[in-house]
Design a protein around this motif. Sequence first.
Motif, mmCIF file in Angstrom:
data_model
loop_
_atom_site.group_PDB
_atom_site.id
_atom_site.type_symbol
_atom_site.label_atom_id
_atom_site.label_comp_id
_atom_site.label_asym_id
_atom_site.label_seq_id
_atom_site.Cartn_x
_atom_site.Cartn_y
_atom_site.Cartn_z
ATOM 1 N N MET A 1 0.851 -1.165 0.000
ATOM 2 C CA MET A 1 0.000 0.000 0.000
ATOM 3 C C MET A 1 0.895 1.225 0.000
ATOM 4 N N PHE A 2 0.608 2.141 -0.920
ATOM 5 C CA PHE A 2 1.413 3.353 -1.065
ATOM 6 C C PHE A 2 0.740 4.511 -0.340
ATOM 7 N N PRO A 3 1.508 5.476 0.125
ATOM 8 C CA PRO A 3 0.917 6.598 0.885
ATOM 9 C C PRO A 3 -0.080 7.408 0.079
ATOM 10 N N GLU A 4 0.054 7.490 -1.229
ATOM 11 C CA GLU A 4 -0.883 8.303 -2.009
ATOM 12 C C GLU A 4 -2.266 7.658 -2.083
ATOM 13 N N ASN A 5 -2.362 6.344 -1.806
ATOM 14 C CA ASN A 5 -3.652 5.650 -1.875
ATOM 15 C C ASN A 5 -4.406 5.667 -0.552
ATOM 16 N N ILE A 6 -3.813 6.180 0.514
ATOM 17 C CA ILE A 6 -4.451 6.126 1.834
ATOM 18 C C ILE A 6 -5.741 6.937 1.838
ATOM 19 N N GLY A 7 -5.740 8.151 1.315
ATOM 20 C CA GLY A 7 -6.943 8.988 1.302
ATOM 21 C C GLY A 7 -8.054 8.357 0.479
ATOM 22 N N TYR A 8 -7.729 7.708 -0.612
ATOM 23 C CA TYR A 8 -8.716 7.060 -1.461
ATOM 24 C C TYR A 8 -9.392 5.921 -0.703
ATOM 25 N N ARG A 9 -8.587 5.126 0.019
ATOM 26 C CA ARG A 9 -9.173 3.993 0.753
ATOM 27 C C ARG A 9 -10.044 4.483 1.899
ATOM 28 N N LEU A 10 -9.675 5.551 2.551
ATOM 29 C CA LEU A 10 -10.515 6.060 3.641
ATOM 30 C C LEU A 10 -11.844 6.574 3.106
ATOM 31 N N ALA A 11 -11.841 7.122 1.921
ATOM 32 C CA ALA A 11 -13.081 7.633 1.345
ATOM 33 C C ALA A 11 -14.004 6.498 0.951
ATOM 34 N N GLU A 12 -13.472 5.333 0.637
ATOM 35 C CA GLU A 12 -14.307 4.205 0.228
ATOM 36 C C GLU A 12 -15.080 3.602 1.391
ATOM 37 N N GLN A 13 -14.549 3.716 2.615
ATOM 38 C CA GLN A 13 -15.201 3.076 3.760
ATOM 39 C C GLN A 13 -16.481 3.809 4.119
ATOM 40 N N ALA A 14 -17.505 3.027 4.508
ATOM 41 C CA ALA A 14 -18.793 3.613 4.885
ATOM 42 C C ALA A 14 -18.699 4.157 6.299
ATOM 43 N N VAL A 15 -19.331 5.280 6.535
ATOM 44 C CA VAL A 15 -19.339 5.911 7.840
ATOM 45 C C VAL A 15 -20.600 5.476 8.564
ATOM 46 N N THR A 16 -20.441 4.979 9.777
ATOM 47 C CA THR A 16 -21.583 4.548 10.575
ATOM 48 C C THR A 16 -21.766 5.543 11.712
ATOM 49 N N VAL A 17 -22.972 6.030 11.878
ATOM 50 C CA VAL A 17 -23.283 6.982 12.943
ATOM 51 C C VAL A 17 -24.101 6.249 13.980
ATOM 52 N N HIS A 18 -23.684 6.352 15.210
ATOM 53 C CA HIS A 18 -24.408 5.709 16.314
ATOM 54 C C HIS A 18 -25.183 6.764 17.076
ATOM 55 N N GLN A 19 -26.478 6.545 17.222
ATOM 56 C CA GLN A 19 -27.329 7.460 17.977
ATOM 57 C C GLN A 19 -27.482 6.913 19.399
ATOM 58 N N PRO A 20 -27.392 7.776 20.406
ATOM 59 C CA PRO A 20 -27.571 7.291 21.780
ATOM 60 C C PRO A 20 -29.016 6.875 22.016
ATOM 61 N N THR A 21 -29.176 5.846 22.768
ATOM 62 C CA THR A 21 -30.529 5.397 23.103
ATOM 63 C C THR A 21 -30.928 6.035 24.426
ATOM 64 N N PRO A 22 -32.138 6.527 24.506
ATOM 65 C CA PRO A 22 -32.565 7.178 25.742
ATOM 66 C C PRO A 22 -32.735 6.162 26.869
ATOM 67 N N ILE A 23 -32.445 6.601 28.094
ATOM 68 C CA ILE A 23 -32.598 5.737 29.278
ATOM 69 C C ILE A 23 -34.044 5.802 29.712
ATOM 70 N N THR A 24 -34.669 4.666 29.829
ATOM 71 C CA THR A 24 -36.067 4.623 30.269
ATOM 72 C C THR A 24 -36.102 4.697 31.788
ATOM 73 N N HIS A 25 -37.124 5.314 32.303
ATOM 74 C CA HIS A 25 -37.276 5.475 33.746
ATOM 75 C C HIS A 25 -37.759 4.163 34.354
ATOM 76 N N ILE A 26 -37.021 3.688 35.374
ATOM 77 C CA ILE A 26 -37.399 2.466 36.079
ATOM 78 C C ILE A 26 -38.019 2.890 37.399
ATOM 79 N N PRO A 27 -39.223 2.377 37.697
ATOM 80 C CA PRO A 27 -39.857 2.778 38.964
ATOM 81 C C PRO A 27 -38.989 2.321 40.143
ATOM 82 N N ALA A 28 -38.922 3.150 41.164
ATOM 83 C CA ALA A 28 -38.104 2.857 42.346
ATOM 84 C C ALA A 28 -38.763 1.776 43.175
ATOM 85 N N ALA A 29 -37.936 1.018 43.851
ATOM 86 C CA ALA A 29 -38.455 -0.026 44.735
ATOM 87 C C ALA A 29 -39.088 0.638 45.952
ATOM 88 N N PRO A 30 -40.083 -0.031 46.556
ATOM 89 C CA PRO A 30 -40.712 0.562 47.742
ATOM 90 C C PRO A 30 -39.684 0.724 48.864
#
Length: 152
Positions: A1-30
Amino acid sequence: MFPENIGYRLAEQAVTVHQPTPITHIPAAPLLPVQPATAPAVTSIVLPDGRVITGYAIEHARPEPVTAKPLVSRTAVNIALGGIGFGAVCGGLVLLTTFIAALAALVQQLIILAAVIFGGWIAVQVLTATNQRGATTVNIRKAVIKRNHFHG
């Protein structure tokens, strides 16, 4: 792999975005009834955005009182006492080995003495037994010698 090809390979990879999941409210114990003296104090804090955080107050750990260190460490004292005890024992060990050597010499001399006495007794028995076989016993009761002549 040559240094000039590094930017090309990074552009080919798919970007995955992770969204945070909201915390659901758990009722408190008596809650169980607790004596007021044993329950810790509850503290509430209002954040600038309006949220309220409630929890128990944390007491800071108090450091243990510093005890005065002795001038000499216990390890050094134990080593010194061990050396003194070893020195005291060495003198006793020298005396013990001297006593054992003297006792061994005494036993050796007693064995030699017994061998000499027993050997002498055996020699007397052997010599007297051989003399009685070929000898004649003469009992002289009254002898008169006159003029170089024996009269019995």
